[in-house]
Design a protein around this motif. Structure first.
Motif, PDB file in Angstrom:
ATOM      1  N   SER A   1       0.549  -1.322  -0.064  1.00 48.70           N
ATOM      2  CA  SER A   1      -0.081   0.164  -0.069  1.00 48.70           C
ATOM      3  C   SER A   1       0.862   1.124   0.013  1.00 48.70           C
ATOM      4  N   ASN A   2       1.847   1.247   0.856  1.00 42.47           N
ATOM      5  CA  ASN A   2       2.810   2.574   0.971  1.00 42.47           C
ATOM      6  C   ASN A   2       3.647   2.635  -0.484  1.00 42.47           C
ATOM      7  N   ILE A   3       3.896   1.479  -0.853  1.00 48.83           N
ATOM      8  CA  ILE A   3       4.592   1.523  -2.418  1.00 48.83           C
ATOM      9  C   ILE A   3       3.967   2.618  -3.406  1.00 48.83           C
ATOM     10  N   LEU A   4       2.399   1.823  -3.401  1.00 49.23           N
ATOM     11  CA  LEU A   4       1.402   2.455  -4.386  1.00 49.23           C
ATOM     12  C   LEU A   4       1.146   3.844  -4.095  1.00 49.23           C
TER      13      LEU A   4
ATOM     14  N   ALA B   1       8.439  10.313   3.615  1.00 46.94           N
ATOM     15  CA  ALA B   1       8.389   9.297   5.012  1.00 46.94           C
ATOM     16  C   ALA B   1       7.373  10.012   5.897  1.00 46.94           C
ATOM     17  N   ILE B   2       7.129  11.250   6.291  1.00 46.73           N
ATOM     18  CA  ILE B   2       6.032  11.903   6.898  1.00 46.73           C
ATOM     19  C   ILE B   2       4.796  11.383   6.211  1.00 46.73           C
ATOM     20  N   GLU B   3       4.581  11.492   4.945  1.00 54.43           N
ATOM     21  CA  GLU B   3       3.117  11.157   4.282  1.00 54.43           C
ATOM     22  C   GLU B   3       2.892   9.692   4.609  1.00 54.43           C
TER      23      GLU B   3
ATOM     24  N   ARG C   1      14.754   5.768   5.631  1.00 51.54           N
ATOM     25  CA  ARG C   1      15.433   4.577   5.145  1.00 51.54           C
ATOM     26  C   ARG C   1      14.639   3.808   4.266  1.00 51.54           C
ATOM     27  N   GLN C   2      13.155   3.581   4.803  1.00 51.46           N
ATOM     28  CA  GLN C   2      12.112   2.961   4.382  1.00 51.46           C
ATOM     29  C   GLN C   2      11.827   3.266   2.931  1.00 51.46           C
ATOM     30  N   VAL C   3      11.814   4.809   3.060  1.00 45.89           N
ATOM     31  CA  VAL C   3      11.355   5.265   1.588  1.00 45.89           C
ATOM     32  C   VAL C   3      12.286   5.000   0.574  1.00 45.89           C
ATOM     33  N   ARG C   4      13.708   4.749   0.887  1.00 49.89           N
ATOM     34  CA  ARG C   4      14.666   4.362   0.052  1.00 49.89           C
ATOM     35  C   ARG C   4      14.439   2.786  -0.520  1.00 49.89           C
ATOM     36  N   ARG C   5      13.924   2.288   0.463  1.00 44.16           N
ATOM     37  CA  ARG C   5      13.757   0.947   0.249  1.00 44.16           C
ATOM     38  C   ARG C   5      12.640   0.740  -0.877  1.00 44.16           C
ATOM     39  N   TYR C   6      11.676   1.497  -0.750  1.00 46.30           N
ATOM     40  CA  TYR C   6      10.488   1.481  -1.300  1.00 46.30           C
ATOM     41  C   TYR C   6      10.873   1.931  -3.037  1.00 46.30           C
ATOM     42  N   ARG C   7      11.695   3.018  -2.969  1.00 48.31           N
ATOM     43  CA  ARG C   7      12.166   3.306  -4.222  1.00 48.31           C
ATOM     44  C   ARG C   7      13.017   2.221  -5.046  1.00 48.31           C
ATOM     45  N   ASP C   8      13.869   1.357  -4.167  1.00 47.50           N
ATOM     46  CA  ASP C   8      14.443   0.363  -4.854  1.00 47.50           C
ATOM     47  C   ASP C   8      13.368  -0.872  -5.351  1.00 47.50           C
ATOM     48  N   GLU C   9      12.574  -0.752  -4.613  1.00 47.12           N
ATOM     49  CA  GLU C   9      11.425  -1.920  -4.990  1.00 47.12           C
ATOM     50  C   GLU C   9      10.752  -1.483  -6.276  1.00 47.12           C
TER      51      GLU C   9
ATOM     52  N   ASN D   1      10.810  -3.271 -10.239  1.00 51.17           N
ATOM     53  CA  ASN D   1       9.617  -3.475 -11.109  1.00 51.17           C
ATOM     54  C   ASN D   1       9.408  -2.538 -12.336  1.00 51.17           C
ATOM     55  N   GLY D   2      10.474  -1.734 -12.920  1.00 50.10           N
ATOM     56  CA  GLY D   2      10.435  -1.151 -13.912  1.00 50.10           C
ATOM     57  C   GLY D   2       9.878   0.343 -13.795  1.00 50.10           C
ATOM     58  N   ILE D   3       9.881   0.865 -12.562  1.00 49.76           N
ATOM     59  CA  ILE D   3       9.361   2.173 -12.530  1.00 49.76           C
ATOM     60  C   ILE D   3      10.332   3.006 -11.949  1.00 49.76           C
ATOM     61  N   ILE D   4      10.943   3.934 -13.002  1.00 48.70           N
ATOM     62  CA  ILE D   4      12.174   4.671 -12.953  1.00 48.70           C
ATOM     63  C   ILE D   4      11.889   6.109 -12.045  1.00 48.70           C
ATOM     64  N   ILE D   5      12.654   6.062 -10.924  1.00 51.47           N
ATOM     65  CA  ILE D   5      12.556   7.226 -10.143  1.00 51.47           C
ATOM     66  C   ILE D   5      13.841   8.128 -10.285  1.00 51.47           C
ATOM     67  N   ASP D   6      13.614   9.032 -10.613  1.00 53.31           N
ATOM     68  CA  ASP D   6      15.011  10.198 -10.735  1.00 53.31           C
ATOM     69  C   ASP D   6      15.352  10.706  -9.421  1.00 53.31           C
ATOM     70  N   SER D   7      16.476  10.634  -8.662  1.00 54.09           N
ATOM     71  CA  SER D   7      17.093  11.158  -7.611  1.00 54.09           C
ATOM     72  C   SER D   7      17.485  12.419  -7.498  1.00 54.09           C
ATOM     73  N   TYR D   8      17.583  13.559  -6.781  1.00 54.40           N
ATOM     74  CA  TYR D   8      18.365  14.552  -6.757  1.00 54.40           C
ATOM     75  C   TYR D   8      18.721  14.840  -5.575  1.00 54.40           C
ATOM     76  N   THR D   9      20.011  15.337  -5.291  1.00 57.79           N
ATOM     77  CA  THR D   9      20.602  15.407  -4.092  1.00 57.79           C
ATOM     78  C   THR D   9      20.871  17.175  -3.526  1.00 57.79           C
ATOM     79  N   GLY D  10      21.161  17.232  -2.250  1.00 57.81           N
ATOM     80  CA  GLY D  10      21.174  18.568  -2.116  1.00 57.81           C
ATOM     81  C   GLY D  10      20.097  19.259  -1.326  1.00 57.81           C
ATOM     82  N   LYS D  11      20.294  20.499  -1.403  1.00 57.45           N
ATOM     83  CA  LYS D  11      18.925  21.262  -0.471  1.00 57.45           C
ATOM     84  C   LYS D  11      17.605  21.270  -1.206  1.00 57.45           C
ATOM     85  N   PHE D  12      17.593  21.216  -2.419  1.00 60.51           N
ATOM     86  CA  PHE D  12      16.326  21.245  -3.164  1.00 60.51           C
ATOM     87  C   PHE D  12      16.196  19.805  -3.965  1.00 60.51           C
ATOM     88  N   GLY D  13      16.702  18.896  -3.184  1.00 62.81           N
ATOM     89  CA  GLY D  13      16.679  17.467  -3.764  1.00 62.81           C
ATOM     90  C   GLY D  13      15.418  16.612  -3.411  1.00 62.81           C
ATOM     91  N   GLY D  14      15.494  15.476  -4.089  1.00 60.23           N
ATOM     92  CA  GLY D  14      14.376  14.732  -3.571  1.00 60.23           C
ATOM     93  C   GLY D  14      13.990  13.772  -4.699  1.00 60.23           C
TER      94      GLY D  14
END
Length: 84
Positions: free
Chosen positions: A5-8, A26-28, A34-42, A46-59
């Motif tokens: 459910s959280n991944i969806l 994580a709050i939502e 750390r669990q959010v990062r695991r969800y991203r890996d999952e 499964n073929g859903i590409i998520i771009d990751s940005y670092t820094g103050k305005f990252g996400g």
């Protein structure tokens, strides 16, 4: 909420927003960053590409190519037989 459910939910949040901070996800989702990062890996496994940005305005945000070809269907219609 369970991990599926959280991944969806995470995928839907990313679909609706341009860029989302890991801490906000994580709050939502009521989990740790750390669990959010695991969800991203999952999702990526499964073929859903998520771009990751670092820094103050990252996400995280959904990859443009993926999100352009993906549409959530909010108006699910069931036949009488499916409803039963």
């Amino acid at each position: 909420m369970g991990s599926v459910s959280n991944i969806l939910k995470m995928m839907f949040i990313l679909y609706q927003n341009e860029l989302v901070k890991i801490g906000d996800l994580a709050i939502e989702l009521e989990v740790t960053p750390r669990q959010v990062r695991r969800y991203r890996d999952e999702l990526e496994m499964n073929g859903i590409i998520i771009d990751s940005y670092t820094g103050k305005f990252g996400g995280y945000k959904l990859n443009k190519e993926f999100s352009r070809n993906f549409v959530f269907k909010n108006d699910l219609k069931l036949t009488e037989q499916e409803e039963l």
